[in-house]
Design a protein around this motif. Structure first.
Motif, PDB file in Angstrom:
ATOM      1  N   VAL A 106     -96.501   3.747  42.257  1.00 49.98           N
ATOM      2  CA  VAL A 106     -96.771   4.173  40.381  1.00 49.98           C
ATOM      3  C   VAL A 106     -95.772   5.318  40.301  1.00 49.98           C
ATOM      4  O   VAL A 106     -96.009   6.088  38.837  1.00 49.98           O
ATOM      5  CB  VAL A 106     -98.145   4.426  40.487  1.00 49.98           C
ATOM      6  CG1 VAL A 106     -98.426   2.980  40.949  1.00 49.98           C
ATOM      7  CG2 VAL A 106     -98.802   5.729  40.712  1.00 49.98           C
ATOM      8  N   THR A 116     -98.727   0.896  33.364  1.00 52.41           N
ATOM      9  CA  THR A 116     -99.374  -0.010  34.965  1.00 52.41           C
ATOM     10  C   THR A 116    -100.636  -1.091  35.008  1.00 52.41           C
ATOM     11  O   THR A 116    -100.614  -2.150  35.389  1.00 52.41           O
ATOM     12  CB  THR A 116     -99.574   0.337  35.924  1.00 52.41           C
ATOM     13  OG1 THR A 116     -98.132   1.677  35.714  1.00 52.41           O
ATOM     14  CG2 THR A 116    -100.425  -0.291  37.692  1.00 52.41           C
ATOM     15  N   SER A 305     -92.664   4.518  36.725  1.00 57.78           N
ATOM     16  CA  SER A 305     -92.501   4.905  37.249  1.00 57.78           C
ATOM     17  C   SER A 305     -90.764   5.532  36.922  1.00 57.78           C
ATOM     18  O   SER A 305     -89.770   4.438  37.002  1.00 57.78           O
ATOM     19  CB  SER A 305     -93.368   3.831  38.492  1.00 57.78           C
ATOM     20  OG  SER A 305     -92.620   5.045  39.739  1.00 57.78           O
TER      21      SER A 305
END
Length: 364
Positions: A106, A116, A305
């Protein structure tokens, strides 16, 4: 000026390729395992420019050297292109034995949690492995975590935290520190919807970088390979290995563990760096024993990310898969020696750094 450019490109491509042939734990050598595609592109550019710009012996040497670089790098990358033969069959066999799995680094400093969460909600995997999770990520992901009955978490502030979640039945999930006290891994025995059992391994060792050689990374990968070799159950291994699929260590892992790689014959499935599409490397992996078939595997979109997420659906069907799939490549004496030395040297490096965990890998 163009002559200097040609020589510079050729020198970089040739030096990087030569260093990648060396056996070493040194970060400044092992880093050249990664950019094989980039080195091949540099060599092609130098080759094309050398023909009209250089002359005589200089042209002959550069052209010959760049042809060797292109040939070698192409040889190493070729299995991860659609031109190669696949080794994992694509087939749905007994949907009750099919599993959806998701792995994502992440990026600890990425605080755009919602992107996410939305991606996980959309994919809705049976098994979820999240890496680089600290307390902030664990708190933000609580709505996701609460949906999964089986949970293991090690929130850390050092870029190596881990969250493992499963909606499938889990017998003995365990977070363990294979080599040092800073990089956790997860091992678990999971059952499919039809009750078939398999082992799951999730890894995230350290990458080669200034001040960090690869002895500990290679040891963690070697221990996971040995674990797969010793267990009687099918095995699924995922995670950010901080190593590319074609490296010496990853290939040893594949042969010792008896794994197949679903990327072979399909593509690179490159995941890092997320913001540089043309220069990405396949750092985030999915390996499986020959008991599985592949339904689908995909690299998902960028959600903030430096890595891209990997999602896959596989079916556990040992009898059918072993007919449909290729046989895993057998390890040789060099692989076994490499595994033993990697584990020994990694433990020694951790002891010298004062970070040795003293733990053993879970029982197969």
């Amino acid at each position: 000026m163009l002559r200097i450019l040609v020589f510079a490109l050729a020198a970089l491509a040739a030096t990087g390729t030569a260093l990648s042939l060396l056996t070493s734990y040194r970060w400044y050598i092992r880093m050249w395992d990664f950019p094989r595609l980039g080195l091949m592109v540099l060599a092609l550019i130098a080759l094309v420019l050398a023909i009209p710009i250089l002359s005589g012996w200089a042209r002959a040497i550069v052209v010959a050297a760049m042809l060797l670089v292109v040939g070698w790098q192409g040889f190493r990358i070729y299995p991860y292109t659609p031109l190669a033969k696949t080794e994992v069959a694509q087939a749905v066999i007994n949907k009750e034995n099919c599993i959806s799995a998701f792995s994502f680094n992440v990026l600890q400093t990425n605080r755009d949690y919602q992107r996410t969460i939305d991606l996980i909600d959309r994919e809705d995997p049976d098994i979820l492995l999240l890496l680089e999770t600290d307390e902030g990520w664990e708190k933000a992901l609580k709505p996701v975590i609460d949906r999964y009955p089986h949970r293991q978490s090690a929130p850390l502030p050092n870029l190596y935290g881990l969250i493992f979640l499963s909606r499938l039945p889990v017998e003995d999930a365990e977070i363990t520190w294979l080599i040092d006290t800073e990089t956790p891994s997860v091992f678990a025995t999971i059952s499919t919807g039809a009750g078939a059992k398999f082992r799951y391994i999730g890894l995230h060792p350290r990458p080669p970088q200034p001040g960090e050689d690869t002895a500990k990374r290679d040891a963690e990968i070697a221990i996971a390979a040995r674990h797969a070799k010793l267990t009687d159950l099918p095995v699924l291994a995922m995670g950010d290995f901080n190593d590319v699929a074609w490296s010496r260590t990853s290939q040893m892992f594949k042969r010792i563990g008896g794994y197949l790689d679903p990327r072979i014959g399909r593509g690179l499935y490159a995941t890092f760096p997320a913001n540089l599409p043309g220069l990405r490397w396949p750092l985030d992996h999915l390996f499986m024993s020959p008991d599985f078939t592949l339904v689908q595997m995909k690299v998902l979109e960028n959600v903030g990310s430096d890595h891209l997420p990997v999602a896959a659906t596989v079916c556990l069907a040992p009898r059918a898969a072993k007919v449909l799939n290729d046989e895993p490549e057998k390890p040789d004496a060099a692989d076994r020696k490499d595994m033993i030395l990697s584990i020994r040297d990694g433990k020694k490096a951790a002891i010298e750094e004062g970070t040795a965990s003293g733990e053993k890998a879970p029982k197969p």
